[in-house]
Design an enzyme around this catalytic site. Structure first.
Site, PDB file in Angstrom:
ATOM      1  N   ASP A  82     -53.009   7.337  13.815  1.00  0.00           N
ATOM      2  CA  ASP A  82     -52.532   8.303  12.828  1.00  0.00           C
ATOM      3  C   ASP A  82     -52.501   9.696  13.474  1.00  0.00           C
ATOM      4  O   ASP A  82     -53.422  10.059  14.224  1.00  0.00           O
ATOM      5  CB  ASP A  82     -53.516   8.263  11.642  1.00  0.00           C
ATOM      6  CG  ASP A  82     -53.073   9.094  10.460  1.00  0.00           C
ATOM      7  OD1 ASP A  82     -51.859   9.234  10.249  1.00  0.00           O
ATOM      8  OD2 ASP A  82     -53.968   9.568   9.723  1.00  0.00           O
ATOM      9  N   ASP A 104     -47.062  13.027  15.792  1.00  0.00           N
ATOM     10  CA  ASP A 104     -46.903  14.110  14.826  1.00  0.00           C
ATOM     11  C   ASP A 104     -46.443  15.384  15.538  1.00  0.00           C
ATOM     12  O   ASP A 104     -47.253  16.179  16.000  1.00  0.00           O
ATOM     13  CB  ASP A 104     -48.224  14.348  14.087  1.00  0.00           C
ATOM     14  CG  ASP A 104     -48.083  15.423  13.022  1.00  0.00           C
ATOM     15  OD1 ASP A 104     -46.995  16.007  12.909  1.00  0.00           O
ATOM     16  OD2 ASP A 104     -49.065  15.670  12.300  1.00  0.00           O
ATOM     17  N   GLU A 134     -43.063  12.538  11.777  1.00  0.00           N
ATOM     18  CA  GLU A 134     -43.054  13.383  10.570  1.00  0.00           C
ATOM     19  C   GLU A 134     -42.032  14.492  10.712  1.00  0.00           C
ATOM     20  O   GLU A 134     -41.960  15.155  11.743  1.00  0.00           O
ATOM     21  CB  GLU A 134     -44.464  13.973  10.382  1.00  0.00           C
ATOM     22  CG  GLU A 134     -44.619  14.840   9.139  1.00  0.00           C
ATOM     23  CD  GLU A 134     -46.095  15.204   8.907  1.00  0.00           C
ATOM     24  OE1 GLU A 134     -46.970  14.320   9.026  1.00  0.00           O
ATOM     25  OE2 GLU A 134     -46.357  16.385   8.622  1.00  0.00           O
ATOM     26  N   HIS A 178     -52.899  17.200   2.850  1.00  0.00           N
ATOM     27  CA  HIS A 178     -54.132  16.525   3.269  1.00  0.00           C
ATOM     28  C   HIS A 178     -55.351  17.146   2.593  1.00  0.00           C
ATOM     29  O   HIS A 178     -55.347  18.343   2.285  1.00  0.00           O
ATOM     30  CB  HIS A 178     -54.304  16.638   4.790  1.00  0.00           C
ATOM     31  CG  HIS A 178     -53.295  15.854   5.565  1.00  0.00           C
ATOM     32  ND1 HIS A 178     -52.308  16.450   6.315  1.00  0.00           N
ATOM     33  CD2 HIS A 178     -53.112  14.518   5.694  1.00  0.00           C
ATOM     34  CE1 HIS A 178     -51.577  15.510   6.883  1.00  0.00           C
ATOM     35  NE2 HIS A 178     -52.030  14.330   6.525  1.00  0.00           N
ATOM     36  N   GLY A 207     -51.506  12.378   2.777  1.00  0.00           N
ATOM     37  CA  GLY A 207     -52.225  13.160   1.766  1.00  0.00           C
ATOM     38  C   GLY A 207     -52.364  12.435   0.443  1.00  0.00           C
ATOM     39  O   GLY A 207     -52.243  13.033  -0.622  1.00  0.00           O
ATOM     40  N   ASN A 228     -50.969   6.944   2.832  1.00  0.00           N
ATOM     41  CA  ASN A 228     -52.168   7.209   3.632  1.00  0.00           C
ATOM     42  C   ASN A 228     -53.313   7.734   2.761  1.00  0.00           C
ATOM     43  O   ASN A 228     -53.131   8.700   2.018  1.00  0.00           O
ATOM     44  CB  ASN A 228     -51.866   8.297   4.671  1.00  0.00           C
ATOM     45  CG  ASN A 228     -51.033   7.794   5.823  1.00  0.00           C
ATOM     46  OD1 ASN A 228     -50.548   6.671   5.816  1.00  0.00           O
ATOM     47  ND2 ASN A 228     -50.863   8.634   6.826  1.00  0.00           N
TER      48      ASN A 228
HETATM   49  P1  13P Z   1     -55.875  12.426   2.634  1.00  0.00           P
HETATM   50  O1  13P Z   1     -57.067  12.709   3.453  1.00  0.00           O
HETATM   51  O2  13P Z   1     -55.451  13.584   1.804  1.00  0.00           O
HETATM   52  O3  13P Z   1     -55.999  11.165   1.860  1.00  0.00           O
HETATM   53  O4  13P Z   1     -54.648  12.209   3.662  1.00  0.00           O
HETATM   54  C1  13P Z   1     -54.623  11.055   4.439  1.00  0.00           C
HETATM   55  C2  13P Z   1     -53.612  11.137   5.507  1.00  0.00           C
HETATM   56  O5  13P Z   1     -52.508  11.603   5.322  1.00  0.00           O
HETATM   57  C3  13P Z   1     -53.969  10.590   6.804  1.00  0.00           C
HETATM   58  O6  13P Z   1     -52.970  10.767   7.724  1.00  0.00           O
HETATM   59 ZN    ZN Z   2     -51.754  12.488   7.345  1.00  0.00          ZN
END
Ligand code: 13P
Ligand code: ZN
Length: 277
Positions: A82, A104, A134, A178, A207, A228
């Site tokens: 990620d 990213d 992204e 996020h 997020g 995610n």
């Molecule tokens: P959150 O921490 O807001 O759930 O976001 C997760 C995310 O986008 C990981 O890449």
């Molecule tokens: Zn993310």
């Protein structure tokens, strides 16, 4: 050996109009909790780790464990890098057997994001792995350490970006952020609709923590295939550990371990159920 490519899961999800949960993990307890939730609901998931987390959870330790856990799981599990920010992290994840990576480049100028993403697509091809990228920029940060400003994905650029880079999945910025939302997120479904009508590859929502169950259902209906979730699992794990330490007279590692597994399990299971409504 149900270690699968994220492309298999997301292609299936797009056809069947459900969402696949991508759950960030930071230690063994989180891996165990996430996989148990997937097995108990008989639902495929993605487990992932972001490059920014390597200082707490090094990839050379986490990676082999994540791949081993996926191979042993009773359901399909994809293992994903990620928010890869460097080619070194991408290369290391691919060599460890991750079935997909995210590059990213969302804070880079448009042309540079394209050029770097293209290189990652070439690297991944050698391993049969798939690539997420992204466009626009998802704001915030999981540990609240950065107040990054969001930049909506420009729907008129999405198709050009996908065609030029050859990515398999596109992460969109539509008002999502996020970490913990300071106020109720205002998601731009009109922007999502415009992207979904021009781009045919699966779309990713970052997020996820803090978005309501009803909005998840709506997001999936409007074209999101991967969601995610990180912060909500970190919070739930910590809450379960806190409750154990507060309520038990005597403490030991083994019960603390179970509390951490349980916290992750409960959060992951809830989201799996919502994404498959
Ligand atoms: P959150 O921490 O807001 O759930 O976001 C997760 C995310 O986008 C990981 O890449
Ligand atoms: Zn993310």
């Amino acid at each position: 050996m149900p270690l699968v490519n994220m492309k298999t899961l997301l292609t299936r999800a797009k056809i069947n109009h459900h969402g696949v949960g991508a759950f960030n993990v930071g230690n063994m307890e989180m891996v165990l909790g996430a996989i148990k939730a997937a097995e108990d609901t008989n639902t495929p998931i993605i487990i992932q780790i972001a490059e920014s987390r390597f200082k707490h959870s090094p990839l050379y330790l986490m990676g082999p464990m994540m791949v081993a856990a996926a191979k042993k799981a009773k359901v399909d599990v994809a293992v994903h890098l990620d928010h890869g920010q460097t080619f070194d992290a991408v290369k290391e994840a691919l060599a460890l057997g991750f079935t997909s990576v995210m590059f990213d480049g969302s804070s880079l100028p448009y042309e540079e994001n394209i050029a770097k993403t293209k290189e990652v697509v070439m690297m991944a091809k050698k391993y049969g792995a798939s690539v997420e990228s992204e466009l626009g920029h998802v704001g915030g940060s999981e540990d609240g350490s950065q107040e990054i400003k969001a930049l909506y994905t420009d729907p008129s650029k999405a198709l050009d970006f996908v065609n030029q880079t050859g990515v398999d999945f596109l992460a969109v910025a539509i008002g999502n952020a996020h970490g913990v939302y300071k106020e109720k997120p205002k998601l731009a479904f009109d922007v999502l609709d415009q992207i979904a009508s021009t781009v045919s590859i699966p779309l990713v929502l970052h997020g996820g923590s803090g978005i309501s169950d009803d909005e998840f259902v709506k997001l999936i209906k409007h074209g999101i295939s991967k969601v995610n979730i990180a912060t909500a699992s970190f919070i739930r794990l910590t809450q379960e550990a806190e409750a154990y330490l507060k309520n038990a007279d005597k403490h030991n590692y083994f019960d603390l371990n179970l509390a951490m597994v349980k916290g992750t399990y409960l959060n992951v299971k809830h989201h799996i159920e919502v994404f498959n409504r």
